[in-house]
Write a protein that holds these residues in place. Structure first.
Motif, PDB file in Angstrom:
ATOM      1  N   PRO A  83      -7.382  93.386  -6.727  1.00 20.70           N
ATOM      2  CA  PRO A  83      -7.856  94.584  -6.029  1.00 20.70           C
ATOM      3  C   PRO A  83      -6.732  95.560  -5.673  1.00 20.70           C
ATOM      4  O   PRO A  83      -6.901  96.770  -5.783  1.00 20.70           O
ATOM      5  CB  PRO A  83      -8.520  94.019  -4.765  1.00 20.70           C
ATOM      6  N   TRP A  84      -5.569  94.993  -5.279  1.00 25.69           N
ATOM      7  CA  TRP A  84      -4.504  95.922  -4.890  1.00 25.69           C
ATOM      8  C   TRP A  84      -4.013  96.735  -6.085  1.00 25.69           C
ATOM      9  O   TRP A  84      -3.623  97.892  -5.961  1.00 25.69           O
ATOM     10  CB  TRP A  84      -3.349  95.175  -4.218  1.00 25.69           C
ATOM     11  N   GLN A  85      -4.059  96.105  -7.269  1.00 24.78           N
ATOM     12  CA  GLN A  85      -3.637  96.823  -8.474  1.00 24.78           C
ATOM     13  C   GLN A  85      -4.595  97.979  -8.778  1.00 24.78           C
ATOM     14  O   GLN A  85      -4.168  99.079  -9.121  1.00 24.78           O
ATOM     15  CB  GLN A  85      -3.584  95.859  -9.661  1.00 24.78           C
ATOM     16  N   LEU A  86      -5.895  97.684  -8.622  1.00 28.92           N
ATOM     17  CA  LEU A  86      -6.884  98.731  -8.892  1.00 28.92           C
ATOM     18  C   LEU A  86      -6.735  99.867  -7.888  1.00 28.92           C
ATOM     19  O   LEU A  86      -6.815 101.042  -8.252  1.00 28.92           O
ATOM     20  CB  LEU A  86      -8.289  98.144  -8.825  1.00 28.92           C
ATOM     21  N   SER A  87      -6.486  99.511  -6.624  1.00 31.63           N
ATOM     22  CA  SER A  87      -6.277 100.540  -5.598  1.00 31.63           C
ATOM     23  C   SER A  87      -5.070 101.399  -5.935  1.00 31.63           C
ATOM     24  O   SER A  87      -5.118 102.632  -5.828  1.00 31.63           O
ATOM     25  CB  SER A  87      -6.069  99.894  -4.232  1.00 31.63           C
ATOM     26  N   ALA A  88      -3.987 100.752  -6.354  1.00 28.96           N
ATOM     27  CA  ALA A  88      -2.757 101.492  -6.665  1.00 28.96           C
ATOM     28  C   ALA A  88      -2.988 102.447  -7.844  1.00 28.96           C
ATOM     29  O   ALA A  88      -2.601 103.622  -7.799  1.00 28.96           O
ATOM     30  CB  ALA A  88      -1.625 100.518  -6.999  1.00 28.96           C
ATOM     31  N   VAL A  89      -3.656 101.943  -8.890  1.00 28.56           N
ATOM     32  CA  VAL A  89      -3.933 102.789 -10.062  1.00 28.56           C
ATOM     33  C   VAL A  89      -4.825 103.959  -9.656  1.00 28.56           C
ATOM     34  O   VAL A  89      -4.608 105.109 -10.062  1.00 28.56           O
ATOM     35  CB  VAL A  89      -4.602 101.944 -11.173  1.00 28.56           C
ATOM     36  N   HIS A  90      -5.812 103.641  -8.830  1.00 31.71           N
ATOM     37  CA  HIS A  90      -6.767 104.691  -8.428  1.00 31.71           C
ATOM     38  C   HIS A  90      -6.073 105.796  -7.641  1.00 31.71           C
ATOM     39  O   HIS A  90      -6.275 106.983  -7.920  1.00 31.71           O
ATOM     40  CB  HIS A  90      -7.887 104.055  -7.597  1.00 31.71           C
ATOM     41  N   PHE A  91      -5.249 105.422  -6.694  1.00 29.62           N
ATOM     42  CA  PHE A  91      -4.604 106.455  -5.883  1.00 29.62           C
ATOM     43  C   PHE A  91      -3.527 107.196  -6.659  1.00 29.62           C
ATOM     44  O   PHE A  91      -3.299 108.386  -6.450  1.00 29.62           O
ATOM     45  CB  PHE A  91      -4.111 105.862  -4.568  1.00 29.62           C
ATOM     46  N   MET A  92      -2.916 106.522  -7.610  1.00 27.41           N
ATOM     47  CA  MET A  92      -1.992 107.223  -8.497  1.00 27.41           C
ATOM     48  C   MET A  92      -2.766 108.254  -9.320  1.00 27.41           C
ATOM     49  O   MET A  92      -2.309 109.379  -9.531  1.00 27.41           O
ATOM     50  CB  MET A  92      -1.315 106.197  -9.421  1.00 27.41           C
ATOM     51  N   PHE A  93      -3.960 107.864  -9.781  1.00 28.15           N
ATOM     52  CA  PHE A  93      -4.798 108.778 -10.563  1.00 28.15           C
ATOM     53  C   PHE A  93      -5.217 109.984  -9.721  1.00 28.15           C
ATOM     54  O   PHE A  93      -5.180 111.117 -10.186  1.00 28.15           O
ATOM     55  CB  PHE A  93      -6.018 108.031 -11.096  1.00 28.15           C
ATOM     56  N   LEU A  94      -5.592 109.728  -8.471  1.00 29.85           N
ATOM     57  CA  LEU A  94      -5.973 110.838  -7.587  1.00 29.85           C
ATOM     58  C   LEU A  94      -4.785 111.774  -7.370  1.00 29.85           C
ATOM     59  O   LEU A  94      -4.936 112.998  -7.343  1.00 29.85           O
ATOM     60  CB  LEU A  94      -6.461 110.308  -6.234  1.00 29.85           C
ATOM     61  N   PHE A  95      -3.600 111.190  -7.222  1.00 26.11           N
ATOM     62  CA  PHE A  95      -2.388 112.003  -7.065  1.00 26.11           C
ATOM     63  C   PHE A  95      -2.195 112.891  -8.288  1.00 26.11           C
ATOM     64  O   PHE A  95      -1.864 114.078  -8.177  1.00 26.11           O
ATOM     65  CB  PHE A  95      -1.183 111.089  -6.853  1.00 26.11           C
ATOM     66  N   CYS A  96      -2.420 112.317  -9.464  1.00 21.20           N
ATOM     67  CA  CYS A  96      -2.256 113.100 -10.705  1.00 21.20           C
ATOM     68  C   CYS A  96      -3.304 114.214 -10.791  1.00 21.20           C
ATOM     69  O   CYS A  96      -3.006 115.305 -11.269  1.00 21.20           O
ATOM     70  CB  CYS A  96      -2.336 112.195 -11.924  1.00 21.20           C
ATOM     71  N   CYS A  97      -4.522 113.944 -10.325  1.00 16.65           N
ATOM     72  CA  CYS A  97      -5.549 114.995 -10.316  1.00 16.65           C
ATOM     73  C   CYS A  97      -5.113 116.146  -9.409  1.00 16.65           C
ATOM     74  O   CYS A  97      -5.268 117.326  -9.767  1.00 16.65           O
ATOM     75  CB  CYS A  97      -6.894 114.443  -9.828  1.00 16.65           C
ATOM     76  N   ALA A  98      -4.552 115.789  -8.242  1.00 18.88           N
ATOM     77  CA  ALA A  98      -4.063 116.826  -7.325  1.00 18.88           C
ATOM     78  C   ALA A  98      -2.902 117.597  -7.959  1.00 18.88           C
ATOM     79  O   ALA A  98      -2.810 118.822  -7.842  1.00 18.88           O
ATOM     80  CB  ALA A  98      -3.633 116.190  -6.002  1.00 18.88           C
ATOM     81  N   ALA A  99      -2.019 116.858  -8.642  1.00 22.89           N
ATOM     82  CA  ALA A  99      -0.877 117.504  -9.292  1.00 22.89           C
ATOM     83  C   ALA A  99      -1.346 118.441 -10.405  1.00 22.89           C
ATOM     84  O   ALA A  99      -0.798 119.529 -10.597  1.00 22.89           O
ATOM     85  CB  ALA A  99       0.066 116.445  -9.870  1.00 22.89           C
ATOM     86  N   LEU A 100      -2.370 118.026 -11.134  1.00 20.62           N
ATOM     87  CA  LEU A 100      -2.916 118.893 -12.186  1.00 20.62           C
ATOM     88  C   LEU A 100      -3.499 120.155 -11.566  1.00 20.62           C
ATOM     89  O   LEU A 100      -3.314 121.256 -12.077  1.00 20.62           O
ATOM     90  CB  LEU A 100      -4.003 118.147 -12.959  1.00 20.62           C
ATOM     91  N   MET A 101      -4.177 119.993 -10.444  1.00 18.41           N
ATOM     92  CA  MET A 101      -4.801 121.131  -9.777  1.00 18.41           C
ATOM     93  C   MET A 101      -3.744 122.163  -9.367  1.00 18.41           C
ATOM     94  O   MET A 101      -3.921 123.364  -9.561  1.00 18.41           O
ATOM     95  CB  MET A 101      -5.567 120.650  -8.545  1.00 18.41           C
ATOM     96  N   VAL A 102      -2.642 121.695  -8.793  1.00 19.85           N
ATOM     97  CA  VAL A 102      -1.633 122.646  -8.309  1.00 19.85           C
ATOM     98  C   VAL A 102      -0.606 122.985  -9.385  1.00 19.85           C
ATOM     99  O   VAL A 102       0.264 123.824  -9.157  1.00 19.85           O
ATOM    100  CB  VAL A 102      -0.919 122.122  -7.044  1.00 19.85           C
ATOM    101  N   GLY A 103      -0.684 122.322 -10.525  1.00 21.74           N
ATOM    102  CA  GLY A 103       0.230 122.644 -11.621  1.00 21.74           C
ATOM    103  C   GLY A 103       1.644 122.161 -11.372  1.00 21.74           C
ATOM    104  O   GLY A 103       2.614 122.883 -11.579  1.00 21.74           O
ATOM    105  N   TRP A 104       1.759 120.919 -10.916  1.00 12.82           N
ATOM    106  CA  TRP A 104       3.068 120.301 -10.690  1.00 12.82           C
ATOM    107  C   TRP A 104       3.355 119.330 -11.815  1.00 12.82           C
ATOM    108  O   TRP A 104       2.567 118.424 -12.073  1.00 12.82           O
ATOM    109  CB  TRP A 104       3.063 119.581  -9.335  1.00 12.82           C
ATOM    110  N   ARG A 105       4.516 119.501 -12.475  1.00 12.60           N
ATOM    111  CA  ARG A 105       4.907 118.639 -13.599  1.00 12.60           C
ATOM    112  C   ARG A 105       3.753 118.509 -14.599  1.00 12.60           C
ATOM    113  O   ARG A 105       3.446 117.415 -15.089  1.00 12.60           O
ATOM    114  CB  ARG A 105       5.316 117.243 -13.109  1.00 12.60           C
ATOM    115  N   THR A 106       3.163 119.654 -14.869  1.00 11.81           N
ATOM    116  CA  THR A 106       1.922 119.677 -15.659  1.00 11.81           C
ATOM    117  C   THR A 106       2.084 119.031 -17.023  1.00 11.81           C
ATOM    118  O   THR A 106       1.139 118.434 -17.534  1.00 11.81           O
ATOM    119  CB  THR A 106       1.455 121.132 -15.836  1.00 11.81           C
TER     120      THR A 106
END
Lengths: 422, 179
Positions: A83-106
């Protein structure tokens, strides 16, 4: 003759696919899809282990028994067992979605978002539907296109670096033939989608008879007693809505390409999706579709909108202390977000202002608005962030009733007094 | 790597050709993918495009609300140790604005479509969840609208899933294992 024919064909091919244009529309799609995915998968966090966990609704051993005609592909998420691995992957994915939205390291974030999205889709195909396919297509095209060159933190960073030496420095607007081709493919995707959606509807009795919308709201998924009350007493609304839906969907793939009709078809399509948003509760689907339609926005519309906004807000003049390196860096950051060029700058050391005295400038930065009003320090920034679209993300900090000024003014005054040490 | 393989003066033309090939290929896939099954041209091209479309999850027909479909509802029946039946409707009353609404509906749609795959696991879950009822057996049901629901039926205060419009089908039945 062969040469002439070849030249004509190449010219036509280039006109259709490879025009050298800015990437603004793709950036708007990027921002919209990033935001949509952040909300969708963010809300999915509450169901993370049920939907995508190996002990949830769709354990791998059950998916392996699905019939052969239900094609699905392996997903990296099948190999995440803890479960902790899935949580880590999920929150990393959410971080990437936010980064895509703001255009960081696109350049590389966009690929992580695509891989993440496909991983989620392939992991639990039973809870995916059309929107996930549309999103995968749009994301793939964003990955292939050179995005992040405008309306992005990547561009802000590049502008900041350029303005550190010269605050008036500008970077040229990025244009790309390949980006235009990707945008064209997005447009084609949307047109094909509408065409086949209409074609399928025209094969169904409910849509021909004009009462499909009534039946939609009697299904369990979309049951709405209030709307049924209205429709039952005014059934003509059902007929109009039914035929109107088919009309927009069948007209879209043919008329969206014409200069004179594009605006109307876009308005119709967006209106249709807003109806889905509010009455069917298809928020994610409607948002993604509207963002896909952004690929059809004409550059001259966006330029006109920017020019109108700039005229309406007027030009602002920021007067700063050129001898203060911290002040110059701050100005560089501030101006890097000013995409429309709404802010002029003046170094009072070299060019004294007629509105603000040098003594006042020694204490704080000043802003002179279009009507000649001078604002100092915190109030100057507060004025600008509301009027410069690139700075709107700062509005929550500057406009919390009571608190913003309570904390903001002392913080600014402290920074101004100690600017030589920063 | 590209720069090392292709001489510099050919970079532009080669890139142009590659980009053109890709746009033509992707356009073809976008059009062939949702084309009707009866199209001979589409059928001939499908073996070529399907792997690409499957990888990017684009093998979709785009048949939104076509057909609209009938009202259906998943229910389950818990039969307790004295033979009394308790009916539950997991998807009833889900608020459209609830973030889990669509996921929950999709989950039960999957169960209804494939009760042989998901049914036993779900029954075991319900046996645990409803342990207070002392369940002996659980039946998974689907209520399906069979008769048209018209405006005057709505005026009469009826619902598309009322017995006069809908039939109930048993999807799966299984006994609860003793704890």
């Amino acid at each position: 003759m062969f040469q002439a024919l070849r030249s004509s064909l190449k010219r036509a091919w280039d006109d259709v696919w490879f025009q050298d244009r800015p990437t603004t529309q793709l950036e708007l799609v990027r921002i919209g899809l990033g935001f949509g995915m952040l909300c969708h998968y963010g809300l999915g966090s509450a169901y993370l282990f049920e939907i995508w966990g190996n002990q949830g609704w769709f354990p791998p051993e059950l998916l392996a028994t699905l019939p052969a005609d239900v094609a699905f592909m392996k997903s990296p998420l099948f190999y995440i067992t803890q479960p902790w691995q899935l949580s880590a992957v999920h929150f990393m994915f959410l971080f990437c979605c936010a980064a895509l939205m703001v255009g960081w390291r696109t350049n590389w974030v966009k690929w992580l978002v695509l891989i993440g999205h496909l991983s989620y889709v392939h992991r639990s195909p039973e809870v995916t539907y059309g929107v996930d396919a549309i999103l995968a297509s749009l994301l793939m095209l964003l990955c292939l296109a050179p995005i992040g060159k405008a309306i992005s933190l990547d561009r802000v960073r590049a502008l900041y670096n350029a303005k550190q030496d010269n605050l008036d420095a500008q970077l040229p607007v990025f244009t790309s033939r390949w980006a235009f081709a990707c945008r064209r493919l997005m447009q084609l995707q949307m047109a094909v989608l509408f065409f086949f959606s209409a074609a399928h509807k025209l094969g169904e009795k409910d849509w021909w008879q004009g009462d499909a919308i009534w039946h939609v709201f009697t299904t369990s998924e979309y049951y709405n007693a209030t709307l049924l009350d209205l429709f039952a007493t005014h059934f003509w609304i059902v007929n109009i809505a039914t035929y109107g839906t088919v009309l927009i969907e069948i007209a879209f793939p043919f008329l969206i390409w014409q200069r004179s009709t594009r605006a109307w078809l876009l308005i119709g399509a967006v209106f249709l999706h807003l109806l889905f948003f509010f009455f069917l509760g298809l928020h994610y689907f409607s948002w993604v579709m509207i963002m896909g339609h952004a690929s059809f926005l004409r550059q001259e519309w966006l330029d006109s909108l920017g020019a109108w906004w700039k005229r309406r807000m007027g030009i602002m003049e920021m007067i700063y202390d050129g001898r203060c390196t911290f002040c110059v860096r701050s100005m560089a950051w501030f101006l890097a977000f000013d995409n429309l060029g709404q802010i002029n700058t003046r170094d009072f050391r070299n060019s004294p202002s007629r509105v603000v005295s040098d003594e006042e400038m020694e204490k704080a930065l000043h802003m002179v608005s279009a009507d000649g009003t001078a604002l100092a320090g915190f109030e100057a920034y507060r004025y600008a962030v509301l009027r410069v679209p690139g700075l709107w993300w700062q509005v929550p900090f500057f406009y919390i009733p009571g608190l913003s000024r309570l904390f903001g003014i002392p913080i600014y005054n402290w920074v101004a007094e100690n600017r030589s040490k920063l | 790597m590209f720069a090392s393989i292709v001489p510099e003066r050919w970079h532009g033309p080669v890139m142009y050709v590659l980009m053109s090939v890709f746009v033509a290929w992707h356009s073809l896939c976008l059009i062939v993918g949702p084309a009707p099954q009866g199209s001979m041209i589409a059928q001939a091209l499908r073996p070529l495009v399907n792997p690409y479309l499957g990888f990017i999850s684009l093998n979709v027909k785009w048949g939104f609300f076509a057909p609209v479909g009938d009202a259906t509802e998943f229910r389950y029946l818990v039969i307790d140790n004295v033979g009394k039946a308790h009916t539950f409707r997991p998807t009833s009353g889900l608020a459209w604005y609830h973030p889990g609404n669509l996921w929950t509906i999709d989950r039960y749609r999957a169960i209804v479509q494939r009760p042989d795959v998901y049914g036993d696991r779900l029954i075991a879950e319900y046996c645990r969840k409803r342990i207070a009822l002392k369940p002996v057996k659980i039946k998974l049901l689907q209520v399906v609208q069979e008769k048209a629901f018209l405006p005057w039926d709505h005026f009469a205060g009826k619902n598309p899933l009322d017995p006069e419009f809908a039939t109930t089908e048993t999807l799966r039945t299984k006994k609860c294992s003793r704890p």
